[in-house]
Scaffold this active site. Structure first.
Site, PDB file in Angstrom:
ATOM      1  N   ARG A 115     -14.178  -0.411  -1.580  1.00 37.78           N
ATOM      2  CA  ARG A 115     -13.624  -0.882  -0.301  1.00 37.78           C
ATOM      3  C   ARG A 115     -12.718  -2.103  -0.452  1.00 37.78           C
ATOM      4  O   ARG A 115     -12.460  -2.822   0.510  1.00 37.78           O
ATOM      5  CB  ARG A 115     -14.737  -1.206   0.701  1.00 37.78           C
ATOM      6  N   GLU A 179      18.537  -2.696  -3.258  1.00 40.91           N
ATOM      7  CA  GLU A 179      17.647  -3.257  -2.227  1.00 40.91           C
ATOM      8  C   GLU A 179      18.125  -4.658  -1.822  1.00 40.91           C
ATOM      9  O   GLU A 179      17.980  -5.065  -0.670  1.00 40.91           O
ATOM     10  CB  GLU A 179      16.198  -3.326  -2.736  1.00 40.91           C
ATOM     11  N   LYS A 217      12.944 -10.764   2.836  1.00 41.42           N
ATOM     12  CA  LYS A 217      11.902  -9.746   3.058  1.00 41.42           C
ATOM     13  C   LYS A 217      10.655 -10.395   3.657  1.00 41.42           C
ATOM     14  O   LYS A 217      10.051  -9.867   4.598  1.00 41.42           O
ATOM     15  CB  LYS A 217      11.566  -9.011   1.750  1.00 41.42           C
ATOM     16  N   ARG A 231       9.811  -4.744  11.186  1.00 37.29           N
ATOM     17  CA  ARG A 231       9.753  -4.414   9.743  1.00 37.29           C
ATOM     18  C   ARG A 231      10.480  -3.111   9.415  1.00 37.29           C
ATOM     19  O   ARG A 231      10.905  -2.902   8.276  1.00 37.29           O
ATOM     20  CB  ARG A 231       8.289  -4.348   9.274  1.00 37.29           C
TER      21      ARG A 231
END
Ligand code: GLY
Length: 355
Positions: A115, A179, A217, A231
């Site tokens: 988890r 990018e 970013k 976003r």
């Protein structure tokens, strides 16, 4: 170079990165530390990384195969099994040393193992430095659909050392640079102009530019970590770009494109859609086409490939209620999100790209 503070973790650069890591490892007292590499980063990046840190405890190395085709749940199974066999527990740490495949896959493995265990990203490609390693997106591909399985889980720290770029092939640098150009297009016209005027990428220029891209970013992700609205602008060029990348991966009769190379084509196509729908001036559109065409591979798309790319686009994870949504530019530095576009205009965009 100044560290960047995000809402939940820090991004450190160059020498400060390793000092921060040593301090962190001393403080956190992990039960075990694992380091994920692929065969390339094992050979070319691991010795540099280990040479920079003071930590002298045991670090278990886990290797996956390099390349987008191995960004799969099967590779994750291998890493989860190794973690189990080596008795990793919830107080263990995973350090991901590699490009986007390693940081995305490693982040996903860590975010789901027992988890969730902590992880650190150490990106070694330009693409991973300016995009994949920052912002919490983790995941793997499902058949041809990119990043279809994943979580948004933030790394505990991101360490950026541009010295890894010394050994990076040119096409990989070009891929990451796409990018960075995207960051200019969606948020910062001055940065776009600065990047397009660069005659050559030198590592000295890159330090500053990478820092600026990561800051852009981070500003976007901090305001909307779960991609509810703002976003989405980071997906400019990616709706068609991802479909092109998947199409090229699966078809031997067309060149295989790196992520940024496919996104560069996506940005020309989506630039065209922007000029038709969201008011991007023609002069800006021409500038976008000229910039990407000058640096990125030119691909010729047959009628059947265009059709298949449009079909692939319909299964993109960014779609909702069966609708494909685009991020389009109103001008350089300004975007619109959630725009629907008729297929006929997408075919026109391919004609514009080929002309
Ligand atoms: N690569 C786009 C994002 O992180 O949102």
């Amino acid at each position: 170079m100044k560290s960047i503070q995000t809402t939940s973790y820090e991004i450190h650069f160059k020498d400060l990165a390793y000092k921060s890591l040593d301090t962190y490892l001393k403080k956190e007292k992990f039960s075990k530390i694992f380091l994920l590499v692929d065969e390339n980063t094992h050979k070319h990046c691991l010795p540099h990384f280990l040479g920079q840190i003071q930590y002298d405890g045991v670090i278990e190395i886990i290797e996956i195969k390099s390349g987008e085709i191995h960004k799969t749940i099967e590779s994750c199974m291998g890493v989860w099994r190794t973690l189990s066999e080596l008795s990793a527990d919830r107080k263990s740490l995973l350090i991901n040393l590699g490009g986007g495949v390693v940081t995305d896959l490693g982040g996903f493995v860590a975010s789901t193992f027992k988890r969730g265990i902590k992880f650190i990203n150490v990106p070694t490609t330009l693409l991973a430095m300016v995009d994949a390693s920052v912002g919490g997106k983790t995941g793997v591909d499902l058949d041809l659909s990119k990043n279809q399985i994943g979580t948004i889980t933030f790394a505990d720290m991101v360490l950026i050392d541009t010295r890894f770029l010394d050994t990076l092939p040119n096409n990989e640098l070009r891929s990451g640079f796409a990018e960075m150009l995207k960051h200019g297009l969606i948020q910062d016209q001055k940065y776009w102009k600065q990047l397009r005027q660069l005659k050559q990428l030198t590592l000295n220029d890159l330090d500053e530019l990478i820092h600026h891209s990561v800051a852009i970013k981070n500003k976007v992700v901090s305001k909307d970590p779960n991609e509810m609205g703002l976003r989405k602008i980071l997906n400019f060029g990616h709706t068609l770009g991802h479909a092109i990348e998947s199409y090229c991966l699966d078809n031997e009769d067309i060149i295989t494109l790196l992520h940024g190379e496919a996104i560069a084509i996506g940005m020309i196509l989506e630039g065209y859609l922007s000029s038709k729908i969201s008011g991007l001036p023609i002069t800006d559109l021409k500038e976008i086409k000229e910039t990407f065409k000058a640096t990125y591979p030119n691909v010729s798309f047959s009628d059947s490939s265009k059709k298949q790319i449009i079909e692939l686009m319909q299964s993109d994870k960014k779609n909702s209620y069966g609708q494909v949504k685009f991020v389009l530019l109103e001008s350089i530095g300004q975007c619109q999100i959630d725009v629907e576009v008729e297929n006929a205009i997408i075919y026109e965009a391919f004609d514009f790209y080929s002309k």
